[in-house]
Design a protein around this motif. Sequence first.
Motif, PDB file in Angstrom:
ATOM      1  N   LEU A  61     -65.429-127.472-107.257  1.00 27.56           N
ATOM      2  CA  LEU A  61     -66.828-127.127-107.489  1.00 27.56           C
ATOM      3  C   LEU A  61     -67.667-128.394-107.397  1.00 27.56           C
ATOM      4  O   LEU A  61     -67.281-129.439-107.922  1.00 27.56           O
ATOM      5  CB  LEU A  61     -67.007-126.501-108.869  1.00 27.56           C
ATOM      6  N   VAL A  62     -68.827-128.299-106.756  1.00 31.96           N
ATOM      7  CA  VAL A  62     -69.756-129.430-106.663  1.00 31.96           C
ATOM      8  C   VAL A  62     -71.138-128.924-107.048  1.00 31.96           C
ATOM      9  O   VAL A  62     -71.582-127.880-106.572  1.00 31.96           O
ATOM     10  CB  VAL A  62     -69.792-130.023-105.236  1.00 31.96           C
ATOM     11  N   TYR A  63     -71.803-129.687-107.916  1.00 30.26           N
ATOM     12  CA  TYR A  63     -73.141-129.298-108.363  1.00 30.26           C
ATOM     13  C   TYR A  63     -73.926-130.563-108.704  1.00 30.26           C
ATOM     14  O   TYR A  63     -73.354-131.526-109.222  1.00 30.26           O
ATOM     15  CB  TYR A  63     -73.044-128.397-109.602  1.00 30.26           C
ATOM     16  N   VAL A  64     -75.216-130.560-108.410  1.00 27.15           N
ATOM     17  CA  VAL A  64     -76.088-131.677-108.800  1.00 27.15           C
ATOM     18  C   VAL A  64     -77.016-131.178-109.903  1.00 27.15           C
ATOM     19  O   VAL A  64     -77.784-130.241-109.707  1.00 27.15           O
ATOM     20  CB  VAL A  64     -76.889-132.222-107.599  1.00 27.15           C
ATOM     21  N   ASP A  65     -76.909-131.815-111.065  1.00 26.54           N
ATOM     22  CA  ASP A  65     -77.698-131.438-112.239  1.00 26.54           C
ATOM     23  C   ASP A  65     -78.850-132.420-112.423  1.00 26.54           C
ATOM     24  O   ASP A  65     -78.729-133.602-112.120  1.00 26.54           O
ATOM     25  CB  ASP A  65     -76.791-131.445-113.479  1.00 26.54           C
ATOM     26  N   SER A  66     -79.958-131.909-112.910  1.00 26.00           N
ATOM     27  CA  SER A  66     -81.106-132.739-113.292  1.00 26.00           C
ATOM     28  C   SER A  66     -81.282-132.602-114.800  1.00 26.00           C
ATOM     29  O   SER A  66     -82.086-131.798-115.277  1.00 26.00           O
ATOM     30  CB  SER A  66     -82.377-132.267-112.568  1.00 26.00           C
ATOM     31  N   PRO A  67     -80.542-133.381-115.581  1.00 27.97           N
ATOM     32  CA  PRO A  67     -80.526-133.159-117.028  1.00 27.97           C
ATOM     33  C   PRO A  67     -81.792-133.568-117.767  1.00 27.97           C
ATOM     34  O   PRO A  67     -82.027-133.126-118.880  1.00 27.97           O
ATOM     35  CB  PRO A  67     -79.338-133.987-117.505  1.00 27.97           C
ATOM     36  N   ASN A  68     -82.626-134.452-117.181  1.00 25.72           N
ATOM     37  CA  ASN A  68     -83.838-134.929-117.856  1.00 25.72           C
ATOM     38  C   ASN A  68     -83.531-135.421-119.263  1.00 25.72           C
ATOM     39  O   ASN A  68     -84.229-135.089-120.214  1.00 25.72           O
ATOM     40  CB  ASN A  68     -84.913-133.835-117.899  1.00 25.72           C
ATOM     41  N   SER A  69     -82.471-136.211-119.379  1.00 27.90           N
ATOM     42  CA  SER A  69     -82.043-136.675-120.692  1.00 27.90           C
ATOM     43  C   SER A  69     -81.327-138.012-120.554  1.00 27.90           C
ATOM     44  O   SER A  69     -80.699-138.285-119.541  1.00 27.90           O
ATOM     45  CB  SER A  69     -81.085-135.652-121.319  1.00 27.90           C
ATOM     46  N   THR A  70     -81.404-138.816-121.588  1.00 30.31           N
ATOM     47  CA  THR A  70     -80.594-140.026-121.668  1.00 30.31           C
ATOM     48  C   THR A  70     -79.527-139.874-122.744  1.00 30.31           C
ATOM     49  O   THR A  70     -78.787-140.799-123.024  1.00 30.31           O
ATOM     50  CB  THR A  70     -81.469-141.261-121.979  1.00 30.31           C
ATOM     51  N   SER A  71     -79.443-138.693-123.339  1.00 31.62           N
ATOM     52  CA  SER A  71     -78.443-138.414-124.374  1.00 31.62           C
ATOM     53  C   SER A  71     -77.086-138.126-123.750  1.00 31.62           C
ATOM     54  O   SER A  71     -76.979-137.797-122.569  1.00 31.62           O
ATOM     55  CB  SER A  71     -78.861-137.198-125.212  1.00 31.62           C
ATOM     56  N   LEU A  73     -74.031-136.027-122.675  1.00 38.26           N
ATOM     57  CA  LEU A  73     -73.917-134.635-122.244  1.00 38.26           C
ATOM     58  C   LEU A  73     -72.449-134.275-122.048  1.00 38.26           C
ATOM     59  O   LEU A  73     -71.640-135.134-121.702  1.00 38.26           O
ATOM     60  CB  LEU A  73     -74.670-134.419-120.926  1.00 38.26           C
ATOM     61  N   THR A  74     -72.121-133.007-122.234  1.00 38.29           N
ATOM     62  CA  THR A  74     -70.757-132.532-122.039  1.00 38.29           C
ATOM     63  C   THR A  74     -70.754-131.479-120.943  1.00 38.29           C
ATOM     64  O   THR A  74     -71.480-130.483-121.027  1.00 38.29           O
ATOM     65  CB  THR A  74     -70.196-131.923-123.346  1.00 38.29           C
ATOM     66  N   TYR A  75     -69.934-131.696-119.912  1.00 35.62           N
ATOM     67  CA  TYR A  75     -69.783-130.748-118.820  1.00 35.62           C
ATOM     68  C   TYR A  75     -68.369-130.169-118.864  1.00 35.62           C
ATOM     69  O   TYR A  75     -67.421-130.862-119.236  1.00 35.62           O
ATOM     70  CB  TYR A  75     -70.001-131.431-117.467  1.00 35.62           C
ATOM     71  N   ALA A  76     -68.229-128.914-118.457  1.00 36.18           N
ATOM     72  CA  ALA A  76     -66.918-128.263-118.440  1.00 36.18           C
ATOM     73  C   ALA A  76     -66.898-127.195-117.353  1.00 36.18           C
ATOM     74  O   ALA A  76     -67.937-126.669-116.959  1.00 36.18           O
ATOM     75  CB  ALA A  76     -66.629-127.620-119.796  1.00 36.18           C
ATOM     76  N   VAL A  77     -65.699-126.865-116.896  1.00 36.20           N
ATOM     77  CA  VAL A  77     -65.510-125.756-115.968  1.00 36.20           C
ATOM     78  C   VAL A  77     -65.267-124.503-116.797  1.00 36.20           C
ATOM     79  O   VAL A  77     -64.533-124.527-117.787  1.00 36.20           O
ATOM     80  CB  VAL A  77     -64.313-126.015-115.034  1.00 36.20           C
ATOM     81  N   GLN A  78     -65.900-123.400-116.393  1.00 39.25           N
ATOM     82  CA  GLN A  78     -65.684-122.112-117.059  1.00 39.25           C
ATOM     83  C   GLN A  78     -65.220-121.098-116.025  1.00 39.25           C
ATOM     84  O   GLN A  78     -65.632-121.140-114.872  1.00 39.25           O
ATOM     85  CB  GLN A  78     -66.967-121.607-117.722  1.00 39.25           C
ATOM     86  N   ILE A  79     -64.357-120.163-116.452  1.00 38.85           N
ATOM     87  CA  ILE A  79     -63.834-119.123-115.566  1.00 38.85           C
ATOM     88  C   ILE A  79     -63.819-117.803-116.325  1.00 38.85           C
ATOM     89  O   ILE A  79     -63.596-117.778-117.538  1.00 38.85           O
ATOM     90  CB  ILE A  79     -62.419-119.484-115.055  1.00 38.85           C
ATOM     91  N   LYS A  80     -64.088-116.709-115.594  1.00 39.09           N
ATOM     92  CA  LYS A  80     -63.999-115.372-116.180  1.00 39.09           C
ATOM     93  C   LYS A  80     -63.784-114.373-115.053  1.00 39.09           C
ATOM     94  O   LYS A  80     -63.988-114.684-113.875  1.00 39.09           O
ATOM     95  CB  LYS A  80     -65.243-115.016-116.979  1.00 39.09           C
ATOM     96  N   SER A  81     -63.370-113.163-115.413  1.00 36.78           N
ATOM     97  CA  SER A  81     -63.258-112.106-114.408  1.00 36.78           C
ATOM     98  C   SER A  81     -64.608-111.416-114.278  1.00 36.78           C
ATOM     99  O   SER A  81     -65.361-111.308-115.244  1.00 36.78           O
ATOM    100  CB  SER A  81     -62.177-111.096-114.788  1.00 36.78           C
ATOM    101  N   SER A  82     -64.906-110.946-113.071  1.00 38.91           N
ATOM    102  CA  SER A  82     -66.213-110.325-112.834  1.00 38.91           C
ATOM    103  C   SER A  82     -66.366-109.006-113.580  1.00 38.91           C
ATOM    104  O   SER A  82     -67.483-108.596-113.882  1.00 38.91           O
ATOM    105  CB  SER A  82     -66.440-110.112-111.336  1.00 38.91           C
ATOM    106  N   ASP A  83     -65.243-108.352-113.902  1.00 45.97           N
ATOM    107  CA  ASP A  83     -65.340-107.074-114.607  1.00 45.97           C
ATOM    108  C   ASP A  83     -65.095-107.207-116.115  1.00 45.97           C
ATOM    109  O   ASP A  83     -65.162-106.239-116.842  1.00 45.97           O
ATOM    110  CB  ASP A  83     -64.379-106.045-114.015  1.00 45.97           C
ATOM    111  N   ASN A  84     -64.800-108.435-116.574  1.00 45.15           N
ATOM    112  CA  ASN A  84     -64.521-108.703-117.994  1.00 45.15           C
ATOM    113  C   ASN A  84     -63.364-107.872-118.537  1.00 45.15           C
ATOM    114  O   ASN A  84     -63.258-107.654-119.741  1.00 45.15           O
ATOM    115  CB  ASN A  84     -65.771-108.491-118.861  1.00 45.15           C
TER     116      ASN A  84
END
Length: 105
Positions: A61-71, A73-84
């Motif tokens: 996965l590739v993504y460019v974030d604009s966090p507008n923060s100097t604090s 930050l915690t990033y993580a990968v999430q996964i789920k089924s589309s039908d839950n």
Amino acid sequence: TSANSKIRIIATCGAIRNTKPDSTNALLTIAKGGSNLVAAIGLASIGTSALTTGIDIPATLVYVDSPNSTSQLTYAVQIKSSDNVNTVHFNVQQQTVVITLEEIL
């Protein structure tokens, strides 16, 4: 880190297993502080109507974030089924999962 900086996130996730690819998709996304950074369907969707047995597919996965923060930050990968309902598995081949963050000035 400047508040105007962007963060490029590259997450190499190993193999994703979808046990029912004909009836559900494995949805993957990147979250910041527990909140999905993109639309509800995420950054990747793994499934196919051509197979009724499980499939293992590597995912990056590739993504460019604009966090507008100097604090911090915690990033993580999430996964789920589309039908839950059906089960999807993360990193089934137990490969090293790497999340790389690059500041873009």
